[in-house]
Design an enzyme around this catalytic site. Structure first.
Site, mmCIF file in Angstrom:
data_model
loop_
_atom_site.group_PDB
_atom_site.id
_atom_site.type_symbol
_atom_site.label_atom_id
_atom_site.label_comp_id
_atom_site.label_asym_id
_atom_site.label_seq_id
_atom_site.Cartn_x
_atom_site.Cartn_y
_atom_site.Cartn_z
ATOM 1 N N GLY A 51 32.546 53.231 52.325
ATOM 2 C CA GLY A 51 31.514 53.506 52.286
ATOM 3 C C GLY A 51 30.698 54.365 53.782
ATOM 4 O O GLY A 51 29.799 53.981 54.002
ATOM 5 N N GLY B 108 29.697 57.107 52.476
ATOM 6 C CA GLY B 108 28.611 58.672 52.410
ATOM 7 C C GLY B 108 29.082 59.842 51.830
ATOM 8 O O GLY B 108 29.205 60.623 52.270
ATOM 9 N N SER B 109 30.491 58.995 50.959
ATOM 10 C CA SER B 109 31.154 60.657 50.462
ATOM 11 C C SER B 109 30.261 61.389 49.975
ATOM 12 O O SER B 109 30.050 62.742 49.911
ATOM 13 C CB SER B 109 32.591 60.629 49.452
ATOM 14 O OG SER B 109 32.162 59.250 49.080
ATOM 15 N N SER B 110 28.832 60.944 48.802
ATOM 16 C CA SER B 110 28.079 61.204 47.928
ATOM 17 C C SER B 110 27.058 62.339 48.843
ATOM 18 O O SER B 110 26.946 63.210 48.028
ATOM 19 C CB SER B 110 27.546 60.762 46.636
ATOM 20 O OG SER B 110 28.382 59.248 46.217
ATOM 21 N N ASP C 20 21.323 58.375 54.639
ATOM 22 C CA ASP C 20 22.744 58.889 54.641
ATOM 23 C C ASP C 20 22.512 60.417 54.540
ATOM 24 O O ASP C 20 23.131 60.724 55.433
ATOM 25 C CB ASP C 20 24.263 58.276 53.698
ATOM 26 C CG ASP C 20 23.210 58.042 52.335
ATOM 27 O OD1 ASP C 20 22.239 58.302 52.341
ATOM 28 O OD2 ASP C 20 24.120 57.895 51.181
#
Ligand code: MEV
Length: 332
Positions: A109, A111-113, A156
């Site tokens: 998690g 925060g790739s998006s 994020d």
């Protein structure tokens, strides 16, 4: 054709997860695992996306068909919606070829998006000569994330843009960089992939059936977060106190129902081997925990997290926000 490459960092939540969805603050730090987004102008009315880490190869769409509401894979949805929002806001349009590359697995998690959304918008602003302040970038990236997944505080995205370590309030009502050096953090991965949106909905349901108690828990998380901010403002950061606050925050997260036995195992392993404090980081339900530990203790903590079934993810925190990597123009 004109081409630009930018990169944006991933993030780790230090304090305030979940409460930050409900108008409370959080503290987030940017990490050195980055996603790069390369965008090239095309002379046809098409968007082409390659995102190998989410198994997207040569995905193509006519500009006139750009949308957010399809059941496409995550990687494509964020990029496609970001492009559509950028074109709509600035009344521009162009054929584009996009290539993303991640330094970390989208399993974590980190925060790739959000990093890919920030990267796409930043690259477009450079390529199409549109001045965007950090705030403009935040607003459009946050709209994109809400268009795609419906929930999220935007913390994020702020980390992806500003970098460093931030005090952040829901939807970017406040975004204040904290005076911080790199924190001596250990990150342990449980091996369990967790989706944020269902966990946010789960907490929402708990709040619906216990509004007073859950709101009071959020108030307490807010207090802990503000106490941590006070520590960051001092000349010398008191790790003992910061660790104590992490432990209290963890107890409150447990009471929200987002802790798991696997997370607990790693958290207690860290505490029992001398960490100043340890807590889950992010939405919970698996994913990662963080522990604060220095020097020899840090090695001990890492060893016992591994012995308890966790995987150590080596990161640097308090790192730089979105940045241009390179730009070039050619007449092919
Ligand atoms: C997830 O990493 C943190 C949450 O607070 C969601 C958000 O703030 O968008 C659970």
């Amino acid at each position: 054709m004109k081409k630009v490459k930018v990169s944006a960092p991933g993030k780790l939540m230090l304090f305030g997860e979940h409460a930050v969805i409900y108008d409370r603050p959080c503290i987030v730090t940017a990490v050195n695992h980055r996603i790069s987004t390369e965008v090239e102008i095309l002379d046809k009315e098409k968007i082409i996306i390659n995102a190998p880490e989410v198994k997207i190869n040569n995905y193509q769409k006519e500009i006139s068909d750009l949308s957010s509401d399809s059941d496409l894979s995550k990687g494509v949805r964020f990029v496609e919606t970001a492009i559509r929002n950028f074109f709509n806001k600035y009344k521009v349009s162009s054929g584009l070829k996009i290539q993303t590359k991640s330094e970390f697995s989208s399993q974590f998690g980190f925060g790739s998006s959000s990093a890919v959304t920030v990267g796409t918008l930043k690259a477009l602003s450079i390529l199409l000569d549109i001045r965007m302040s950090k705030r403009d970038l935040f607003d459009l990236a946050y709209k994109t994330v809400l268009d795609v997944q419906g929930v999220g505080s935007g913390f994020d995205i702020a980390a992806g843009i500003w970098g460093g370590t931030l005090y952040f309030v829901t939807g970017g009502k406040e975004i204040t960089p904290l005076k911080s050096k790199e924190l001596p953090l250990v990150v342990g991965y449980t091996g369990i992939k967790a989706e944020t949106a269902p966990l946010v909905r789960q907490v929402a349901q708990l709040r619906e059936s216990n509004p007073e108690s859950i709101n009071e828990i959020f108030d307490l998380i807010e207090k802990i977060t503000n106490n941590a901010v006070d520590l960051f403002k001092k000349d010398k950061l008191d790790f003992g106190k910061l660790g104590e606050l992490m432990n209290i925050n963890q107890g409150l997260l447990d009471s929200l129902g987002v802790n798991t036995i696997e997370l607990s195992r790693l958290i207690y392993a860290a505490r029992n081997s001398g960490a100043f404090g340890a807590k889950l980081s992010g939405a919970g339900g698996g994913d990662c925990m963080i522990a604060l530990a220095l020097g020899k203790q840090k090695d001990e903590v890492e060893r016992s997290i591994k012995k308890s079934g966790g995987k150590i993810i080596s990161i640097k925190n308090n790192t730089q926000g979105v940045r241009k990597e390179n730009i070039n123009e050619s007449n092919r």
